[in-house]
Structure formats: C-alpha cells, structure tokens
Motif scaffolding. Structure first.
Motif: not given
Length: 306
Positions: A42-44, A271-282
């Motif tokens: 819920n927090f995420s 919350c399962g929306a992204h992976f570590l590489s998704d966020c790091s690339f952004a």
C-alpha cells in the motif's frame, strides 16, 4: 554549474551508481524483485499515485512565479511578459494533467484495488490541478520577487532538460516491450519464461493482448516515475542560483533529493512495477541529459547580466 566542485562529483557518483544498478540488474533483476516485491504494497502504491505532486512542486512554484513576474512587468515589454504568463499557465495545466493521470493510473492505488474505475480525463486534470495549485500560488505570491532574466532562463533550461529526458524515456518504452514483475507473477503458472531482460525483445505481447491485459503492464523499461523523481534530486543543486535566499549547501540539497529518489526506486520494485535495471537506466538518462544541457547552455545563461 555542473562543472564546479563538488557538484560535478555528485552527478558523476550518481551516474556510476546507476550504471552499477544496470549491470547488477542485468544479471539479478528477477531475484531482486522476488525478494523486494510485496503484493498489496500500500505504501508503494500510494507513492505511485501521488509522487508526481511532490516532483511537480519544483516546477509549479516557478510556473506560478513566472505568471506573477509577467503580471508585475506587464507594462514593460508587454509581448515578452504576456509570453511568460502564457508559458506559466500552460505549464501548470500540463503538470496538472501529469498529476491527475498519475493519481488514477493503472499503477496507482485506486485502480489497483478497483481495475474497472474510470475517471473522465477532464475530471483527472481538475483533480490534478487542485493537488498542485498550492505550489503555483506559493510561487506567485512569494517567489516572483526573486525572478530576473537570468534565473528565468535557467529555469527554462531545467524544464527543457526534464522534458527531453521524460520524452526519451517515453519513446524508449515503445521500443522495449518488457513485462512488469507483477504480471510475471500473475501468469507464470500458465506461461513459461515470461521474464525478459531489458535487452531481450518480448515477442508474445499479442498473446496477452488477446487475454485483455493492458499494454501498460508491458512498459516496465525504463521507469517513467524514476526519471521524474531523479530530476528532483538532480536539480536541487540549482536552487541557490534560482533563489538568492536559499543558502543551504548544494550537497545537502542533493542528498535530500537522493534520499527521495532512493525511496521512490524501492517503492517501484516493491509494488512490482519495475525492476532494478528499469530504474537505474532512468536515472542514467536523467543525469546524462541534465549534464549535456548544462554543458551547452549554462555558461551562456550565467554570463547574462541581470
């Protein structure tokens, strides 16, 4: 600005961290998400719904101030000051749209628990407007007096670099079709090898489209939320240049933004929306675009007499 110490090293450090995140994620994305992910986080989900309100604060304060500046100077250079009023108004409308659609996005807390919820676009924009108008009012009444030609142009530089990075992330999502972790968990029993690395093309989207799965669930790479939040971190260091009264150390401002960015990345994985590489690339996109824009334009802006 970014060529000065210690700001240059802060940006370089963040870029190195993001590259390390991409490398680690390329090998262990699934394993990391399987540990961090929590159903009904819920927090995420709350952060996913309302983060844009806080990330928009930086820009909407200055959009409000820009309107105030145009109104205050309307009797001098009328055409230019009308432009500032129009630009500030358009900016608040656009960010109201971003805020409203974020609140009721498929990644947000409302549609997570009620997938059939449908909110009219106009209503979304109005709700977004109400959620962020306070920032614009703060800018209009309290920040206008600090504006001059130089920091208006600096603000437009920051806004331009943000929009360029956000556009880059949005376009990249169209070419990299990657399932979100929560969709992988949902369908892993009926579909083998659903997990795909960010550099691997996913060819079976039509299979899920026929099942009625929203395309948004296949836009994991890269993270739009993270690139937005990364700019709050990256552009904090400009505040002392934008507002003379802000005497806080650039390092302190950067660290405040960095903590906020770290929390946002955790919630996206949680919350399962992204992976570590998704966020790091952004984050890497945010750092590179900001540095390039600063390198090309900042020195020219800083040389302008007030």
């Amino acid at each position: 600005m970014l060529r000065t110490k210690p700001v240059k090293y802060l940006y370089l450090g963040l870029l190195i961290i993001s590259i390390i995140g991409i490398v680690i994620g390329s090998f262990y994305d699934y394993e990391i998400s399987s540990v961090v992910y929590k159903k009904d986080a819920n927090f995420s989900l709350f952060v996913a719904s309302f983060h844009i309100m806080f990330d928009c604060a930086f820009y909407n304060v200055f959009f409000g101030a820009l309107i105030g500046y145009g109104v205050k100077k309307i009797d001098k250079k009328q055409g230019l000051n009308v432009l500032w009023i129009v630009l500030g108004t358009i900016g608040i409308i656009v960010f109201s749209y971003m805020s409203g659609t974020s609140i009721f996005s498929s990644n947000g807390i409302f549609k997570y628990y009620n997938p059939e919820l449908h909110i009219n676009l106009i209503v979304e924009i109005l709700i977004g407007f109400v959620s962020i108008i306070g920032y614009g009012l703060i800018g209009f009444f309290f920040v206008t007096k600090y504006l001059n030609r130089k920091n208006i142009l600096l603000f437009l530089l920051l806004l331009g670099s943000f929009m360029l990075a956000y556009f880059a992330v949005t376009i990249t999502k169209e070419f990299f079709v990657r399932p979100r972790y929560r969709i992988i968990i949902k369908y892993e029993d009926s579909y083998n090898n659903l997990f795909h690395n960010w550099f691997e093309p996913f060819k079976d989207f039509d299979y899920f489209k026929n099942l009625g799965v929203n395309k948004e669930n296949f836009r994991s790479f890269p993270s739009g939320h993270t690139v937005t939040s990364s700019f709050m971190c990256l552009q904090m260091v400009y505040l002392p240049k934008l507002i003379d009264k802000v005497k806080t150390s650039q390092v302190v401002l950067f660290l405040f933004g960095f903590i906020s960015l770290f929390v946002l990345i955790f919630t996206r994985i949680n919350c399962g929306a992204h992976f570590l590489s998704d966020c790091s690339f952004a984050v890497a996109i945010g750092v590179i675009v900001t540095y390039i824009c600063d390198f090309i334009f900042y020195k020219k802006i800083d040389s302008i007499s007030e």
